[in-house]
Design an enzyme around this catalytic site. Structure first.
Site, mmCIF file in Angstrom:
data_model
loop_
_atom_site.group_PDB
_atom_site.id
_atom_site.type_symbol
_atom_site.label_atom_id
_atom_site.label_comp_id
_atom_site.label_asym_id
_atom_site.label_seq_id
_atom_site.Cartn_x
_atom_site.Cartn_y
_atom_site.Cartn_z
ATOM 1 C CB CYS A 337 -0.987 0.022 1.150
ATOM 2 S SG CYS A 337 -1.268 -1.514 1.982
ATOM 3 N NE ARG A 366 2.332 -8.602 5.899
ATOM 4 C CZ ARG A 366 1.041 -8.515 5.650
ATOM 5 N NH1 ARG A 366 0.191 -9.221 6.360
ATOM 6 N NH2 ARG A 366 0.593 -7.731 4.686
ATOM 7 C CD GLN A 384 -0.500 -8.479 0.573
ATOM 8 O OE1 GLN A 384 0.038 -7.460 0.186
ATOM 9 N NE2 GLN A 384 -1.216 -8.552 1.678
ATOM 10 C CG ASP A 386 -2.178 -5.470 -2.302
ATOM 11 O OD1 ASP A 386 -3.367 -5.338 -1.996
ATOM 12 O OD2 ASP A 386 -1.233 -5.025 -1.630
ATOM 13 C CG HIS A 388 -3.695 -0.407 -2.648
ATOM 14 N ND1 HIS A 388 -2.556 -1.092 -2.926
ATOM 15 C CD2 HIS A 388 -4.058 -0.751 -1.400
ATOM 16 C CE1 HIS A 388 -2.221 -1.826 -1.866
ATOM 17 N NE2 HIS A 388 -3.118 -1.639 -0.929
ATOM 18 C CE LYS A 472 -11.867 -6.739 8.820
ATOM 19 N NZ LYS A 472 -10.763 -7.632 9.077
ATOM 20 C CG HIS A 518 -6.103 -1.607 1.618
ATOM 21 N ND1 HIS A 518 -4.752 -1.444 1.666
ATOM 22 C CD2 HIS A 518 -6.627 -0.635 2.393
ATOM 23 C CE1 HIS A 518 -4.470 -0.415 2.458
ATOM 24 N NE2 HIS A 518 -5.584 0.097 2.900
HETATM 25 ZN ZN LIG Z 1 -3.176 -2.445 0.932
#
Ligand SMILES: [Zn+2]
Ligand SMILES: [Zn+2]
Length: 641
Positions: A337, A366, A384, A386, A388, A472, A518
């Protein structure tokens, strides 16, 4: 009289001192037979406990999580009662309910114990259950509690009592057994109809290695024996489907201690499968107006100071990477992000430019403790899917609807048919702990609920479950074994646009903050592949399968025919291989079945002469003889997503 408010909002009047069980009986006998406990003003209580004031009451049955955990915790007491009867002098530590079932940590002293004794204990528990012994609650003074367990000689209970304030201590008894416990419990042991002790483990008292190691006995119980049978079947099936086992057998991924724990190595077949998932989602995203971006695997410390991740993850994360230039520190990125926020900032934005949607298959790192690592579901490096979305507050609903469409498209292409949506909203009584304006929260929460409704999702709304930075929607998927997984998440964020000072120029010519969303339909490719393997037991949908066919020549004589056939199929983008080994055809078929290759194409004298193939489908059997053209058409049809 007191007023009892039930979950449907209805209010009933009862005499002071009524119990939840009596309330259940006043509604229906059938309900009363199933009541295990009750939630009284948010606290789980014994169903037999008197209610003295106006209260909100929710009756709990086996269908409620709190009902189940009360059932399992009570089963721990039942096991302790059986152990005390069979092994006099046994001392008891703690016996909580766990996600499925319960355990009790016990000290057998000098008495021998092993899992060979399980059957005997289960039988004793069933005998005591049949006696329908009531669980009786009794408040005791600290002095009396100490006296009781001193006499009994149970130093573990005494150790627990020492930390409890006087006036807060309760005992529970059933039959001849008394335990220190704050409860609650089910009404009587008769509710427990099926019992299975699962395994034992060593457990240090209070988790402290310097103290005595007790025996932890795990068990599970059910109100019906058919539920135990089903539970044990699912466990057996889950072992067969374990993605770590299938991942090895199907040559999809591996781990190497030399590379590092929790860092998966994708093998060629696994990589091909993963690439197909990526391409599939990329195509869908392009159609939905996403733009692909790429960002580096590390980022300057300042990036994460701005984003707040440094403060939040700093010490739990991997250590900084220092460059020769003094004072410079970089971190492996824990999320994509912040990088995407910086991409947003590369040029001025007008309200007409929004929404902007940046997608990246971004690999993040992580730190997870080694004990937490598990196959592909808990790793230290993962990718991910991912993206945005940066939009105006009035666009949140439409963007949510579009993301829901995308997630459902993914689920249907991969055979996940049973899912619910969990919408996590603010705690309405504690609004101050959330960032962002009240107005924007109200708008976004309404938008998410409406979007889920309009898309016809089965939705559960959870108050107080939102992150501090926004509400969310998570998709909870049930796999083929009925296990629940959280896949697919869509999350509103008011925090990062603020921290990165993201802006757009509105139609009023003033600067405004965009809303950031996200979203990740898979979550991470690693975890998703793990769930997918276990869901389909390694029998991937044909479009995703690493090999779609294997040609099995009956003898060496038909190798040329097999090669021509293979070339022709590959020209039509159908992938597979040839088993050239000098083995009997029966053996070749068995091996192909183990590899879960969807189509086995057997070629011999007759097939070579006629230009046909004899087709066998994995898990189905013989499909008979087909021309190459017919087979090709069938596969093309079957692989169209
Ligand atoms: Zn994110
Ligand atoms: Zn208890």
């Amino acid at each position: 009289m007191i007023n009892i408010t039930l979950p449907d909002g209805s209010v009933r009047q009862y005499d002071k001192g009524i119990s939840s069980m009596q309330i259940a009986q006043s509604i229906s006998e059938g309900l009363a037979r199933n009541v295990l406990a009750a939630e009284v003003n948010g606290q789980v209580w014994d169903a037999s406990r008197p209610i003295e004031e106006d209260s909100n009451v929710k009756l709990l049955t086996w269908n409620d999580d709190a009902g189940k955990s009360t059932f399992w915790h009570s089963s721990a007491h039942l096991m302790a009662e059986a152990l005390e009867a069979l092994y006099p002098g046994t001392k008891f530590g703690i016996g909580p309910a766990i996600e499925t079932g319960f355990y009790y940590d016990v000290d057998f002293g000098d008495q021998e114990f092993s899992s060979d004794h399980f059957k005997q204990i289960e039988d004793k528990m069933l005998e005591l259950a049949k006696a329908k012994e009531e669980f009786i609650r009794k408040p005791v003074s600290k002095a009396d509690a100490i006296e009781y367990f001193t006499e009994k000689g149970d130093e573990y209970k005494l150790d627990l009592i020492k930390d409890l304030p006087d006036g807060s201590i309760t005992f529970y008894s059933q039959g001849d057994f008394t335990d220190l416990c704050r409860g609650p419990h089910i009404p009587n042991t008769g509710f427990i109809k099926a019992i299975k002790l699962m395994n034992t483990a060593g457990a240090y008292w209070r988790g402290d290695e310097t103290r005595k190691q007790l025996t932890r006995i795990y068990g599970v119980t059910f109100p019906k024996s058919s539920e135990l049978t089903e539970y044990l079947r699912v466990i057996e099936e889950a072992k067969k489907r374990d993605h770590r086992k299938l991942g090895k057998e199907l040559e999809l991924f591996a781990f190497s201690e030399k590379v590092g724990m929790g860092l998966p190595l994708w093998l060629p077949k696994g990589t091909a499968l993963r690439e197909r998932l990526v391409n599939f989602l990329q195509r869908a995203q392009v159609k939905s107006g996403y733009e692909q971006v790429i960002t580096p695997h590390i980022g300057h410390k300042n990036l994460y100071v701005t984003s707040g991740h440094y403060e939040k993850y700093g010490k739990d994360s991997f250590q900084p990477i220092k460059t020769p230039q003094e004072g410079e520190e970089f971190f492996l990125k824990p999320m994509n992000c912040p990088h995407h926020c910086e991409i947003y900032k590369t040029k001025p934005r007008s309200y007409k430019d929004l929404p902007v949607r940046y997608a990246e298959f971004g690999t993040v790192y992580r730190y997870e403790q080694s004990g937490e690592l598990h196959g592909l579901t808990r790793v230290r490096g993962f990718t991910q899917d991912d993206a945005h979305l940066f939009c105006r507050p009035d666009q949140v609903k439409e963007e949510f609807m579009k993301v829901i469409d995308l997630v459902l498209y993914v689920f249907s292409a991969l055979g996940f048919e049973d899912y619910t949506a969990q919408v996590s909203l603010r705690d309405p009584d504690n609004k101050s702990k959330y960032i962002g304006s009240d107005e924007n929260w109200a708008l976004a929460e309404a938008a998410i609920i409406e979007a889920a409704e309009e898309k016809g999702l089965r939705t559960v709304v959870e108050y107080g479950e939102a992150a501090f930075y926004g509400p969310k929607l998570d998709f909870m998927v049930k796999d083929a074994l009925g296990r629940k997984w959280q896949l697919g998440t869509i999350q509103v964020d008011y925090n990062l646009p603020e921290r990165f000072e993201l802006e757009y120029t509105g139609s009023d010519n003033l600067k405004h903050r965009p809303v950031m969303i996200h979203r990740a339909p898979f979550g991470s490719l690693e975890r998703f592949v793990a769930v997918l393997i276990e869901h389909c037991a390694g029998n991937f949908p044909l479009w995703l399968s690493p090999d779609q066919f294997i040609i099995l020549p009956i003898s060496e004589k038909f190798e040329d025919y097999a090669k021509n056939l293979s070339d022709e199929l590959k020209n039509s983008d159908i992938r597979g291989l040839i088993d050239f080994r000098d083995e009997k055809i029966g053996r070749k078929i068995r091996d192909a079945e183990v590899k879960k290759i969807p189509y086995m194409l057997i070629v011999g004298e007759k097939e070579a002469a006629e230009g046909t193939i004899s087709v066998r489908k994995h898990g189905v059997g013989d499909l008979g003889s087909l021309t190459i053209e017919d087979f090709k058409q069938q596969l093309i049809k079957e692989t169209t997503v």
